[in-house]
Design a protein around this motif. Structure first.
Motif, PDB file in Angstrom:
ATOM      1  N   ARG A 180       7.979   7.361   4.812  1.00 41.11           N
ATOM      2  CA  ARG A 180       7.424   6.101   4.304  1.00 41.11           C
ATOM      3  C   ARG A 180       6.716   5.361   5.428  1.00 41.11           C
ATOM      4  O   ARG A 180       7.279   5.129   6.481  1.00 41.11           O
ATOM      5  N   ALA A 181       5.453   5.037   5.193  1.00 38.14           N
ATOM      6  CA  ALA A 181       4.667   4.315   6.194  1.00 38.14           C
ATOM      7  C   ALA A 181       3.658   3.437   5.477  1.00 38.14           C
ATOM      8  O   ALA A 181       3.206   3.755   4.380  1.00 38.14           O
TER       9      ALA A 181
ATOM     10  N   LEU B  26       3.670  -2.211  -0.091  1.00 34.20           N
ATOM     11  CA  LEU B  26       4.789  -1.262  -0.150  1.00 34.20           C
ATOM     12  C   LEU B  26       4.554  -0.065   0.768  1.00 34.20           C
ATOM     13  O   LEU B  26       3.414   0.353   0.966  1.00 34.20           O
ATOM     14  N   PRO B  27       5.628   0.528   1.302  1.00 30.43           N
ATOM     15  CA  PRO B  27       5.465   1.770   2.068  1.00 30.43           C
ATOM     16  C   PRO B  27       4.994   2.888   1.134  1.00 30.43           C
ATOM     17  O   PRO B  27       5.317   2.892  -0.048  1.00 30.43           O
TER      18      PRO B  27
ATOM     19  N   PRO C  35       3.179  11.323   5.779  1.00 31.57           N
ATOM     20  CA  PRO C  35       3.399   9.876   5.853  1.00 31.57           C
ATOM     21  C   PRO C  35       2.264   9.136   5.140  1.00 31.57           C
ATOM     22  O   PRO C  35       1.134   9.627   5.064  1.00 31.57           O
ATOM     23  N   GLY C  36       2.566   7.965   4.632  1.00 34.82           N
ATOM     24  CA  GLY C  36       1.591   7.209   3.845  1.00 34.82           C
ATOM     25  C   GLY C  36       0.363   6.748   4.599  1.00 34.82           C
ATOM     26  O   GLY C  36      -0.633   6.389   3.988  1.00 34.82           O
TER      27      GLY C  36
ATOM     28  N   THR D 153      -9.002  12.988   5.510  1.00 29.97           N
ATOM     29  CA  THR D 153      -9.601  14.086   6.266  1.00 29.97           C
ATOM     30  C   THR D 153      -8.536  14.923   6.959  1.00 29.97           C
ATOM     31  O   THR D 153      -8.652  16.155   7.028  1.00 29.97           O
ATOM     32  N   ALA D 154      -7.476  14.297   7.451  1.00 34.87           N
ATOM     33  CA  ALA D 154      -6.390  15.056   8.077  1.00 34.87           C
ATOM     34  C   ALA D 154      -5.652  15.903   7.040  1.00 34.87           C
ATOM     35  O   ALA D 154      -5.264  17.040   7.324  1.00 34.87           O
ATOM     36  N   LEU D 155      -5.482  15.372   5.837  1.00 33.61           N
ATOM     37  CA  LEU D 155      -4.813  16.129   4.773  1.00 33.61           C
ATOM     38  C   LEU D 155      -5.610  17.361   4.407  1.00 33.61           C
ATOM     39  O   LEU D 155      -5.069  18.473   4.313  1.00 33.61           O
TER      40      LEU D 155
END
Length: 64
Positions: free
Chosen positions: A5-6, A17-18, A39-40, A45-47
């Motif tokens: 959660r971020a 919200l996280p 993480p949120g 692009t990283a995904l």
């Protein structure tokens, strides 16, 4: 424990919200073959980069 959660950019406008991000790869028939979670605050692009790297060597007929 915080875990994945971020605080990040919420696509449903809930920046208060996280968040977590969940991704799934499916066959053309909709059968799931792989699931990821990040993480949120991970950027799109990283995904995409990670999914492409993870799926690069997969040949589905050999797996099924």
């Amino acid at each position: 424990m915080k875990g994945f959660r971020a605080r990040g950019k919420s696509k449903d406008h809930r920046d208060d919200l996280p968040q977590i991000v969940v991704g799934m790869a499916v066959t053309r028939d909709g059968i799931p073959v792989r699931v990821w979670s990040w993480p949120g605050n991970t950027t799109d692009t990283a995904l995409i980069r990670q999914v492409k790297d993870d799926m690069r060597d997969w040949t589905l007929p050999k797996i099924v």
